[in-house]
Enzyme design. Structure first.
Site, PDB file in Angstrom:
ATOM      1  N   GLY A  65       8.013   9.363  10.630  1.00 22.63           N
ATOM      2  CA  GLY A  65       8.743   9.061   9.391  1.00 22.63           C
ATOM      3  C   GLY A  65       9.939   9.959   9.154  1.00 22.63           C
ATOM      4  O   GLY A  65      10.091  10.562   8.087  1.00 22.63           O
ATOM      5  N   GLY A  82      12.324   9.810   5.968  1.00 20.30           N
ATOM      6  CA  GLY A  82      11.819  10.114   4.630  1.00 20.30           C
ATOM      7  C   GLY A  82      12.287  11.469   4.140  1.00 20.30           C
ATOM      8  O   GLY A  82      12.794  12.292   4.907  1.00 20.30           O
ATOM      9  N   ARG A 141      10.947   3.208  12.158  1.00 23.38           N
ATOM     10  CA  ARG A 141      10.572   1.791  12.309  1.00 23.38           C
ATOM     11  C   ARG A 141      11.624   1.043  13.106  1.00 23.38           C
ATOM     12  O   ARG A 141      11.330   0.069  13.775  1.00 23.38           O
ATOM     13  CB  ARG A 141      10.366   1.145  10.938  1.00 23.38           C
ATOM     14  N   LYS A 200      18.712   5.759  13.287  1.00 22.99           N
ATOM     15  CA  LYS A 200      18.879   7.064  13.926  1.00 22.99           C
ATOM     16  C   LYS A 200      20.037   7.864  13.325  1.00 22.99           C
ATOM     17  O   LYS A 200      19.938   9.067  13.088  1.00 22.99           O
ATOM     18  CB  LYS A 200      19.126   6.805  15.420  1.00 22.99           C
ATOM     19  N   LEU A 260       3.607   1.899  11.754  1.00 22.16           N
ATOM     20  CA  LEU A 260       2.223   2.219  11.413  1.00 22.16           C
ATOM     21  C   LEU A 260       1.282   1.042  11.644  1.00 22.16           C
ATOM     22  O   LEU A 260       0.081   1.230  11.825  1.00 22.16           O
ATOM     23  CB  LEU A 260       2.134   2.652   9.933  1.00 22.16           C
ATOM     24  N   SER A 295       4.293   7.347   5.563  1.00 18.55           N
ATOM     25  CA  SER A 295       3.297   6.566   4.826  1.00 18.55           C
ATOM     26  C   SER A 295       4.020   5.503   4.021  1.00 18.55           C
ATOM     27  O   SER A 295       5.110   5.741   3.515  1.00 18.55           O
ATOM     28  CB  SER A 295       2.505   7.458   3.874  1.00 18.55           C
ATOM     29  N   TYR A 346      -1.144   2.321  -4.477  1.00 21.59           N
ATOM     30  CA  TYR A 346      -0.583   3.432  -3.704  1.00 21.59           C
ATOM     31  C   TYR A 346      -1.507   4.648  -3.744  1.00 21.59           C
ATOM     32  O   TYR A 346      -1.751   5.294  -2.725  1.00 21.59           O
ATOM     33  CB  TYR A 346       0.809   3.822  -4.231  1.00 21.59           C
ATOM     34  N   LYS A 393      -3.800   6.481  -0.520  1.00 20.52           N
ATOM     35  CA  LYS A 393      -3.823   7.883  -0.108  1.00 20.52           C
ATOM     36  C   LYS A 393      -5.252   8.394   0.063  1.00 20.52           C
ATOM     37  O   LYS A 393      -5.550   9.148   0.989  1.00 20.52           O
ATOM     38  CB  LYS A 393      -3.073   8.743  -1.136  1.00 20.52           C
ATOM     39  N   VAL A 429       2.099  17.543  -4.620  1.00 23.28           N
ATOM     40  CA  VAL A 429       2.309  16.865  -5.911  1.00 23.28           C
ATOM     41  C   VAL A 429       3.675  16.179  -5.841  1.00 23.28           C
ATOM     42  O   VAL A 429       4.194  15.936  -4.753  1.00 23.28           O
ATOM     43  CB  VAL A 429       2.214  17.885  -7.065  1.00 23.28           C
TER      44      VAL A 429
END
Length: 317
Positions: free
Chosen positions: A9, A12, A34, A39, A64, A85, A156, A160, A186
């Site tokens: 990922g 992200g 993905r 890139k 994933l 994720s 969501y 997790k 958090v």
């Protein structure tokens, strides 16, 4: 010997900062996307952050939801930081749209890592897997807490919990020599690089723009993305981190009005539209401990004020 780390990922917010710190520390980094078409997003962000050589960075296409590409991505890696994720733009009608990719993706990465002889996998979970099904009043959340996946929680959040539990079960039953550590951050804030920003950014912007006109009866804790990247690397290397989960948070939590007051005090030039937000009572402030990460990993996060202002400055800029 240069060690090799796979970061899943890479596009992200946590992924890009983790790649940056690994490259700065001299690691060879592989990252999954993905689509390889993204890139340049990573390269441009790293250039903005001061990286000039990309000899130690390589890209792999992997999803994933598909086995394809993972064996190649983990090949010759000493460590895997599984940060990717699925985060839905809006709550899906069917919770499995987010639960299945999160759970199966984690297991896919763990299986590939085990096959490749990787030393340790660090999984990015979330406070969502810890603190969303019990009353926070008079309770200090620690790594011993778990969100009840059968409680009435959003898909969501449930994803997790389910993904992290499935990963621990895999390690227990099939992990063999594979070492495993989990990080539970958090709400993540901090500086934006290359236009890759966190979910919280929208909330901060809506407070600055005066869209938020009242303080809801809840508070949240925050943590700086630079500290989240750092705790992943510390957890990857520390012998005592194997088999542990670590909460990543700053000290104290905030309500919407606290953020508004911080901006008015520290960045008055952008505070003209901010609504007058009423404070919430002390009982609503959630308490979360990072003592375990401090003691085992010698991890010391920035203050909530510093990390929020870093996010706010990214909005201004």
């Amino acid at each position: 010997m240069t060690r090799t780390v796979l970061v899943t990922g890479g596009t992200g917010f946590v992924g890009i900062h983790t790649i940056l710190q690994l490259l700065q520390r001299g690691y060879k980094v592989k990252t999954t996307l993905r689509s390889l078409a993204k890139k340049d997003l990573i390269i441009n962000a790293l250039k903005e952050a001061g990286i000039t050589s990309f000899d130690n960075l390589s890209f792999y296409e992997a999803e994933l939801t598909d086995d394809k590409g993972w064996d190649e991505a983990v090949k010759d890696c000493d460590y895997v930081l599984h940060i990717a994720s699925p985060v839905p733009a809006k709550q899906p009608k069917d919770e499995n749209e987010v639960i299945i990719p999160a759970r199966d993706g984690a297991l896919r990465v763990l299986r590939a890592a085990k096959r490749a002889g990787v030393k340790r996998v660090v999984l990015t979970s979330s406070f969502a897997a810890i603190g969303y099904s019990r009353n926070s009043k008079n309770h200090v959340f620690t790594e011993e807490d778990w969100t009840d996946e059968n409680a009435p929680i959003e898909p969501y959040i449930k994803s997790k919990v389910v993904a992290e539990k499935a990963a621990w079960d895999f390690i227990k039953n099939e992990g063999g020599d594979l070492e495993f550590t989990v990080i539970n951050p958090v709400g993540i804030t901090g500086p934006v690089i290359g236009g890759i920003y966190p979910v919280v950014q929208d909330l901060l912007k809506s407070i600055i723009d005066g869209v938020v006109t009242e303080t809801p009866l809840f508070t949240f804790a925050t943590v700086d993305v630079r500290d989240v990247a750092d705790i992943h690397i510390k957890a990857m290397l520390d012998p005592d981190a194997d088999g542990q989960r670590f909460l990543a948070t700053t000290a104290g939590s905030v309500a919407f009005n606290d953020i508004a007051e911080l901006i008015k005090k520290e960045r008055p030039e952008i505070s003209s539209k901010i609504a007058d937000l009423k404070p919430v009572s002390e009982e609503f402030y959630v308490a979360i401990s990072y003592k375990k990460a401090e003691e085992i990993l010698d991890w010391h996060p920035r203050s909530k004020e510093e990390t929020l202002l870093a996010s706010i400055d990214s909005i201004i800029n």
